[in-house]
Design a protein around this motif. Sequence first.
Motif, mmCIF file in Angstrom:
data_model
loop_
_atom_site.group_PDB
_atom_site.id
_atom_site.type_symbol
_atom_site.label_atom_id
_atom_site.label_comp_id
_atom_site.label_asym_id
_atom_site.label_seq_id
_atom_site.Cartn_x
_atom_site.Cartn_y
_atom_site.Cartn_z
ATOM 1 N N MET A 1 0.855 -1.169 0.000
ATOM 2 C CA MET A 1 0.000 0.000 0.000
ATOM 3 C C MET A 1 0.901 1.231 0.000
ATOM 4 O O MET A 1 1.878 1.296 0.721
ATOM 5 N N ILE A 2 0.527 2.164 -0.768
ATOM 6 C CA ILE A 2 1.306 3.399 -0.893
ATOM 7 C C ILE A 2 0.895 4.338 0.233
ATOM 8 O O ILE A 2 -0.262 4.425 0.579
ATOM 9 N N THR A 3 1.870 5.032 0.813
ATOM 10 C CA THR A 3 1.592 5.929 1.932
ATOM 11 C C THR A 3 1.522 7.363 1.436
ATOM 12 O O THR A 3 2.051 7.699 0.356
ATOM 13 N N PRO A 4 0.906 8.256 2.208
ATOM 14 C CA PRO A 4 0.868 9.668 1.825
ATOM 15 C C PRO A 4 2.276 10.249 1.673
ATOM 16 O O PRO A 4 2.526 11.060 0.790
ATOM 17 N N LYS A 5 3.192 9.804 2.513
ATOM 18 C CA LYS A 5 4.564 10.316 2.439
ATOM 19 C C LYS A 5 5.213 9.939 1.105
ATOM 20 O O LYS A 5 5.879 10.765 0.469
ATOM 21 N N GLU A 6 5.009 8.709 0.666
ATOM 22 C CA GLU A 6 5.576 8.265 -0.615
ATOM 23 C C GLU A 6 5.002 9.068 -1.780
ATOM 24 O O GLU A 6 5.723 9.403 -2.729
ATOM 25 N N ILE A 7 3.716 9.407 -1.663
ATOM 26 C CA ILE A 7 3.099 10.218 -2.728
ATOM 27 C C ILE A 7 3.736 11.603 -2.755
ATOM 28 O O ILE A 7 4.087 12.121 -3.810
ATOM 29 N N ARG A 8 3.922 12.187 -1.576
ATOM 30 C CA ARG A 8 4.494 13.523 -1.487
ATOM 31 C C ARG A 8 5.939 13.548 -2.004
ATOM 32 O O ARG A 8 6.402 14.521 -2.563
ATOM 33 N N GLU A 9 6.655 12.507 -1.749
ATOM 34 C CA GLU A 9 8.084 12.473 -2.112
ATOM 35 C C GLU A 9 8.322 11.891 -3.501
ATOM 36 O O GLU A 9 9.462 11.771 -3.934
ATOM 37 N N LYS A 10 7.307 11.539 -4.174
ATOM 38 C CA LYS A 10 7.460 10.956 -5.505
ATOM 39 C C LYS A 10 8.008 12.028 -6.461
ATOM 40 O O LYS A 10 7.575 13.166 -6.485
ATOM 41 N N SER A 11 8.954 11.638 -7.221
ATOM 42 C CA SER A 11 9.510 12.572 -8.216
ATOM 43 C C SER A 11 9.380 11.944 -9.593
ATOM 44 O O SER A 11 9.394 10.727 -9.741
ATOM 45 N N PHE A 12 9.258 12.806 -10.577
ATOM 46 C CA PHE A 12 9.108 12.355 -11.961
ATOM 47 C C PHE A 12 10.247 12.953 -12.786
ATOM 48 O O PHE A 12 10.749 14.035 -12.478
ATOM 49 N N ASN A 13 10.614 12.274 -13.825
ATOM 50 C CA ASN A 13 11.637 12.804 -14.739
ATOM 51 C C ASN A 13 11.040 13.966 -15.520
ATOM 52 O O ASN A 13 9.880 13.944 -15.913
ATOM 53 N N VAL A 14 11.865 14.930 -15.727
ATOM 54 C CA VAL A 14 11.432 16.104 -16.463
ATOM 55 C C VAL A 14 11.652 15.833 -17.950
ATOM 56 O O VAL A 14 12.707 15.392 -18.361
ATOM 57 N N VAL A 15 10.637 16.108 -18.712
ATOM 58 C CA VAL A 15 10.707 15.939 -20.162
ATOM 59 C C VAL A 15 10.277 17.247 -20.807
ATOM 60 O O VAL A 15 9.486 18.000 -20.225
ATOM 61 N N PRO A 16 10.739 17.530 -22.027
ATOM 62 C CA PRO A 16 10.397 18.804 -22.632
ATOM 63 C C PRO A 16 8.893 18.957 -22.853
ATOM 64 O O PRO A 16 8.354 20.040 -22.727
ATOM 65 N N ILE A 17 8.246 17.968 -23.241
ATOM 66 C CA ILE A 17 6.814 18.090 -23.428
ATOM 67 C C ILE A 17 6.200 17.215 -22.335
ATOM 68 O O ILE A 17 6.420 16.029 -22.273
ATOM 69 N N GLY A 18 5.430 17.797 -21.470
ATOM 70 C CA GLY A 18 4.824 17.032 -20.403
ATOM 71 C C GLY A 18 3.876 17.895 -19.589
ATOM 72 O O GLY A 18 3.320 18.862 -20.084
ATOM 73 N N TYR A 19 3.708 17.545 -18.323
ATOM 74 C CA TYR A 19 2.768 18.231 -17.432
ATOM 75 C C TYR A 19 3.490 19.281 -16.625
ATOM 76 O O TYR A 19 4.686 19.208 -16.397
ATOM 77 N N SER A 20 2.690 20.207 -16.127
ATOM 78 C CA SER A 20 3.239 21.264 -15.291
ATOM 79 C C SER A 20 3.660 20.652 -13.966
ATOM 80 O O SER A 20 2.899 19.933 -13.323
ATOM 81 N N ARG A 21 4.886 20.947 -13.579
ATOM 82 C CA ARG A 21 5.375 20.402 -12.313
ATOM 83 C C ARG A 21 4.527 20.887 -11.155
ATOM 84 O O ARG A 21 4.247 20.113 -10.232
ATOM 85 N N LYS A 22 4.139 22.124 -11.191
ATOM 86 C CA LYS A 22 3.350 22.700 -10.105
ATOM 87 C C LYS A 22 2.001 22.001 -10.027
ATOM 88 O O LYS A 22 1.527 21.676 -8.928
ATOM 89 N N ALA A 23 1.351 21.743 -11.124
ATOM 90 C CA ALA A 23 0.042 21.098 -11.145
ATOM 91 C C ALA A 23 0.146 19.653 -10.645
ATOM 92 O O ALA A 23 -0.697 19.162 -9.878
ATOM 93 N N VAL A 24 1.204 18.967 -11.095
ATOM 94 C CA VAL A 24 1.393 17.584 -10.650
ATOM 95 C C VAL A 24 1.638 17.576 -9.149
ATOM 96 O O VAL A 24 1.079 16.751 -8.421
ATOM 97 N N ARG A 25 2.511 18.490 -8.688
ATOM 98 C CA ARG A 25 2.827 18.543 -7.263
ATOM 99 C C ARG A 25 1.556 18.847 -6.472
ATOM 100 O O ARG A 25 1.304 18.205 -5.436
ATOM 101 N N ALA A 26 0.702 19.772 -6.904
ATOM 102 C CA ALA A 26 -0.536 20.131 -6.212
ATOM 103 C C ALA A 26 -1.470 18.924 -6.176
ATOM 104 O O ALA A 26 -2.100 18.616 -5.143
#
Length: 158
Positions: A1-26
């Motif tokens: 089971m995934i914990t809230p902490k793991e969700i908060r600390e999850k990081s994604f690779n940055v790609v030129p075309i993708g989602y807004s980091r701020k929106a994903v983080r929110a």
Amino acid sequence: MITPKEIREKSFNVVPIGYSRKAVRAFLEEVADQLKELVRENHQLKDELARKEKEIQELQEEARAFREALRRLDEFAETIKAQAEAEAKKIVERAEAEAEALEKDIERLWRLREKIRLDLRALLISYLEHLEERLERDKAPSRGDAPADSRAAEGPTD
């Protein structure tokens, strides 16, 4: 089971075309908060369930104790009933024996009464016959007109 902490600390690779980091983080923060609330609520429900299961177990134990007490009361009632029936039977038997003895006494007394009545009648008849004989003797003329009873000739003895 995934914990809230793991969700908060999850990081994604940055790609030129993708989602807004701020929106994903929110979004991840919102998911983490909801998951945290669900986990807290789940713990509360588990605690409440444990308390309810304990209450159920206690109630079941009380129910077993009540059933046992009722069973014992039934046994006691049966014992008392059997004793009362035995005592009643003894009382009836004694009463019947006393009634039989009284009937025998009454019969004996009736026979005794009849015997006494017959004996008294025979005695009275005997006295009556004796008195009649005496009256006959007193009425019969005697020699020289002397009284039949020598005591009567002597006169009063005062």
